[in-house]
Design an enzyme around this catalytic site. Structure first.
Site, PDB file in Angstrom:
ATOM      1  N   GLN A 184       2.231  -6.342  -3.451  1.00 25.16           N
ATOM      2  CA  GLN A 184       2.583  -6.401  -2.032  1.00 25.16           C
ATOM      3  C   GLN A 184       3.936  -5.676  -1.864  1.00 25.16           C
ATOM      4  O   GLN A 184       4.202  -4.756  -2.610  1.00 25.16           O
ATOM      5  CB  GLN A 184       2.631  -7.842  -1.499  1.00 25.16           C
ATOM      6  CG  GLN A 184       1.267  -8.479  -1.342  1.00 25.16           C
ATOM      7  CD  GLN A 184       0.667  -8.931  -2.655  1.00 25.16           C
ATOM      8  OE1 GLN A 184       1.300  -9.606  -3.431  1.00 25.16           O
ATOM      9  NE2 GLN A 184      -0.568  -8.566  -2.891  1.00 25.16           N
TER      10      GLN A 184
ATOM     11  N   LYS B 222       2.252   2.421  -5.112  1.00 26.45           N
ATOM     12  CA  LYS B 222       3.068   2.126  -6.294  1.00 26.45           C
ATOM     13  C   LYS B 222       2.325   2.461  -7.582  1.00 26.45           C
ATOM     14  O   LYS B 222       2.910   2.809  -8.589  1.00 26.45           O
ATOM     15  CB  LYS B 222       3.436   0.630  -6.325  1.00 26.45           C
ATOM     16  CG  LYS B 222       4.221   0.169  -5.119  1.00 26.45           C
ATOM     17  CD  LYS B 222       4.512  -1.322  -5.173  1.00 26.45           C
ATOM     18  CE  LYS B 222       3.392  -2.201  -4.683  1.00 26.45           C
ATOM     19  NZ  LYS B 222       3.059  -2.106  -3.258  1.00 26.45           N
TER      20      LYS B 222
ATOM     21  N   GLY C 253      -4.388  -4.565  -4.217  1.00 24.47           N
ATOM     22  CA  GLY C 253      -5.504  -3.677  -4.538  1.00 24.47           C
ATOM     23  C   GLY C 253      -4.987  -2.316  -4.903  1.00 24.47           C
ATOM     24  O   GLY C 253      -4.260  -1.712  -4.128  1.00 24.47           O
ATOM     25  N   HIS C 254      -5.277  -1.888  -6.123  1.00 25.19           N
ATOM     26  CA  HIS C 254      -4.912  -0.513  -6.446  1.00 25.19           C
ATOM     27  C   HIS C 254      -6.115   0.185  -7.036  1.00 25.19           C
ATOM     28  O   HIS C 254      -6.875  -0.393  -7.795  1.00 25.19           O
ATOM     29  CB  HIS C 254      -3.698  -0.424  -7.371  1.00 25.19           C
ATOM     30  CG  HIS C 254      -3.520  -1.611  -8.235  1.00 25.19           C
ATOM     31  ND1 HIS C 254      -2.523  -2.529  -8.029  1.00 25.19           N
ATOM     32  CD2 HIS C 254      -4.246  -2.051  -9.269  1.00 25.19           C
ATOM     33  CE1 HIS C 254      -2.649  -3.484  -8.924  1.00 25.19           C
ATOM     34  NE2 HIS C 254      -3.679  -3.223  -9.683  1.00 25.19           N
TER      35      HIS C 254
ATOM     36  N   ASP D 183       0.819  -1.224   0.000  1.00 30.22           N
ATOM     37  CA  ASP D 183       0.000   0.000   0.000  1.00 30.22           C
ATOM     38  C   ASP D 183       0.847   1.266   0.000  1.00 30.22           C
ATOM     39  O   ASP D 183       0.417   2.301   0.506  1.00 30.22           O
ATOM     40  CB  ASP D 183      -0.962   0.030   1.210  1.00 30.22           C
ATOM     41  CG  ASP D 183      -1.761  -1.257   1.314  1.00 30.22           C
ATOM     42  OD1 ASP D 183      -2.280  -1.700   0.283  1.00 30.22           O
ATOM     43  OD2 ASP D 183      -1.824  -1.828   2.415  1.00 30.22           O
TER      44      ASP D 183
HETATM   45  P1  IMP Z   1      -2.524 -12.751   2.285  1.00 29.08           P
HETATM   46  O1  IMP Z   1      -1.602 -12.272   1.238  1.00 29.08           O
HETATM   47  O2  IMP Z   1      -3.970 -12.457   1.971  1.00 29.08           O
HETATM   48  O3  IMP Z   1      -2.292 -14.159   2.669  1.00 29.08           O
HETATM   49  O4  IMP Z   1      -2.251 -11.902   3.628  1.00 29.08           O
HETATM   50  C1  IMP Z   1      -1.044 -12.011   4.358  1.00 29.08           C
HETATM   51  C2  IMP Z   1      -0.629 -10.670   4.921  1.00 29.08           C
HETATM   52  O5  IMP Z   1      -0.233  -9.801   3.858  1.00 29.08           O
HETATM   53  C3  IMP Z   1      -1.748  -9.911   5.644  1.00 29.08           C
HETATM   54  O6  IMP Z   1      -1.175  -9.169   6.697  1.00 29.08           O
HETATM   55  C4  IMP Z   1      -2.289  -8.977   4.592  1.00 29.08           C
HETATM   56  O7  IMP Z   1      -2.920  -7.853   5.148  1.00 29.08           O
HETATM   57  C5  IMP Z   1      -1.009  -8.616   3.875  1.00 29.08           C
HETATM   58  N1  IMP Z   1      -1.219  -8.212   2.470  1.00 29.08           N
HETATM   59  C6  IMP Z   1      -1.418  -9.018   1.416  1.00 29.08           C
HETATM   60  N2  IMP Z   1      -1.522  -8.312   0.289  1.00 29.08           N
HETATM   61  C7  IMP Z   1      -1.376  -7.026   0.636  1.00 29.08           C
HETATM   62  C8  IMP Z   1      -1.343  -5.796  -0.113  1.00 29.08           C
HETATM   63  O8  IMP Z   1      -1.468  -5.756  -1.341  1.00 29.08           O
HETATM   64  N3  IMP Z   1      -1.160  -4.656   0.622  1.00 29.08           N
HETATM   65  C9  IMP Z   1      -0.984  -4.680   1.971  1.00 29.08           C
HETATM   66  N4  IMP Z   1      -0.988  -5.799   2.706  1.00 29.08           N
HETATM   67  C10 IMP Z   1      -1.181  -6.952   2.039  1.00 29.08           C
END
Ligand code: IMP
Length: 409
Positions: free
Chosen positions: A226, A23, A47-48, A20
């Protein structure tokens, strides 16, 4: 706004914190000068926010560069793809008059993420939460899809047109017994058929395509998803995602050899946020945390969860720069700090704690400033501190939400 393309033919934009960082905005600006925009890893956990025809949409699978109609869009082998989400995103773009399908290339090696992966994600999270060890995943099925991939029981995009009915029914029985979930194999099969109808021609050997484009002198922009501190190996394990979010993971996920890589641009907020559980040394709660959250609009774009907020921690940036070989920084959302009288910055880590330096705030609006010289002296000093402590230039500075609210140096 147009940022002149003095970047190498294969350039990557990688998050240096916990995701977040914003980017998408830099990618949107840079994509104008690139022929291909490629996502390498992860899935609909990203998510963007993209503004299409004046309307805001959150895209999870398609890269932020998708709006540039000249660009080929690649979803790489390292991704786990939830097809109904992808179809929905394609539909939203179509409603806005953009047909992305002819220029969308999906690696036949990418894995399909099924609805049952999301269900399992929920079950595993709830089990962990009972012992106070919940990760706070996005519940998009990411972990379980990568579990299947590593266990070699995943289903890849190359199987999209096959009859998977039997296989899915067997999986449904197995998963029902293992996790106590009800899998609708018929529905999963139907979703695959819908996807074949629209995406059948998009599934290709994306690795070869990327190499052909590199050989033809085309420019490739790698859009990291991420961020480094969420990397399965180098992040704050176990509070990480299940993919490799660093530049090495991106190259692996796309099948691009390191020798082709040019610049890596690290992206970090002027402060810091995190969604989900795990360490966050510079976190601030209470009034200050709330103020950062409100001013920065810090709510998860996928889950809408309030993000945890805190200050910039330069040792994290140094670690990310080391792992990714960053050439420079994009510091985003500087304007969010406009109302702060004092801006603490973590400059060192000692015995598991952040050593903070208090910088003087500028208490004036920087929204929309497009030249470094026009920033208040205190804001320039903060940027200079980042440059001094990381040894890297801050080449881009975000000063607002809009496309043109950016300083490029
Ligand atoms: P998962 O990727 O859904 O398995 O989540 C694992 C961890 O990564 C959690 O703390 C999520 O909130 C975090 N996370 C996954 N994708 C994102 C992203 O795009 N932005 C911020 N945090 C993320």
């Amino acid at each position: 706004m147009h940022i002149p393309a003095c970047l190498s033919p294969v350039t990557a934009v990688i998050g240096a914190q916990w995701g977040d960082e914003g980017k998408g905005k830099l990618i949107d600006l840079l994509a104008e000068d690139f022929d291909v925009v490629a996502r390498a890893c992860g899935g609909a956990n990203a998510g963007h926010t993209i503004v299409v025809g004046g309307k805001k949409h959150v895209f999870r699978l398609l890269p932020s560069g998708s709006l540039h109609e000249h660009a080929e869009i690649v979803l790489g082998a390292g991704m786990v793809i939830h097809l109904p989400t992808l179809l929905e995103e394609i539909g939203l773009l179509r409603d806005a008059g953009i047909d992305i399908v002819p220029r969308l290339k999906i690696s036949h090696e990418a894995h399909i993420l099924f609805d049952f992966h999301k269900e399992i994600d929920g079950v595993l999270e709830e089990r962990k939460a009972k012992s106070g060890k919940g990760i706070g995943t996005t519940r998009r099925g990411i972990g379980p899809a990568y579990m299947d991939k590593a266990a070699r029981s995943g289903i890849r995009m190359e199987k999209l047109s096959d009859d998977l009915d039997m296989l899915l029914r067997e999986r449904a029985m197995e998963l029902g017994a293992q996790y106590g979930i009800t899998v609708d194999a018929g529905m999963e099969q139907k979703q695959l058929q819908d996807a074949v109808a629209m995406l059948g021609n998009c599934v290709i050997d994306a690795t070869t395509l990327l190499h052909d484009r590199i050989s033809a002198g085309k420019k490739i922009l790698i859009e990291g998803a991420q961020a480094t501190l969420l990397d399965i190996d180098h992040g704050t394990y176990p509070y990480v995602t299940s993919s490799s979010t660093t530049i090495a993971g991106a190259l692996q996920g796309l099948g691009i050899a390191p020798k082709h890589l040019g610049d890596v641009i690290g992206v970090a907020k002027a402060y810091c946020t995190r969604v989900g559980a795990g360490e966050f040394l510079t976190e601030v709660e209470g009034e200050t945390g709330d103020r950062l959250r409100e001013r920065g609009g810090e709510y998860g774009s996928v889950t809408k969860r309030p993000r945890r907020c805190g200050w910039l921690h330069l040792p994290d940036l140094n670690r990310s720069a080391m792992i990714n070989g960053c050439a420079c920084w994009n510091i985003t959302k500087l304007d969010v700090l406009d109302t702060e009288a004092v801006i603490p910055v973590g400059i060192e880590e000692k015995n598991g704690k952040a050593v903070m330096k208090e910088c003087t705030g500028w208490k004036t609006s920087t929204v929309g400033v497009t030249s470094f010289e026009k920033l208040p002296k205190e804001a320039q000093d903060l940027i200079a501190l980042i440059e001094k402590e990381t040894g890297l230039p801050v080449r881009y500075i975000g000063t607002g939400q809009k496309r043109e609210e950016m300083i490029a140096r």
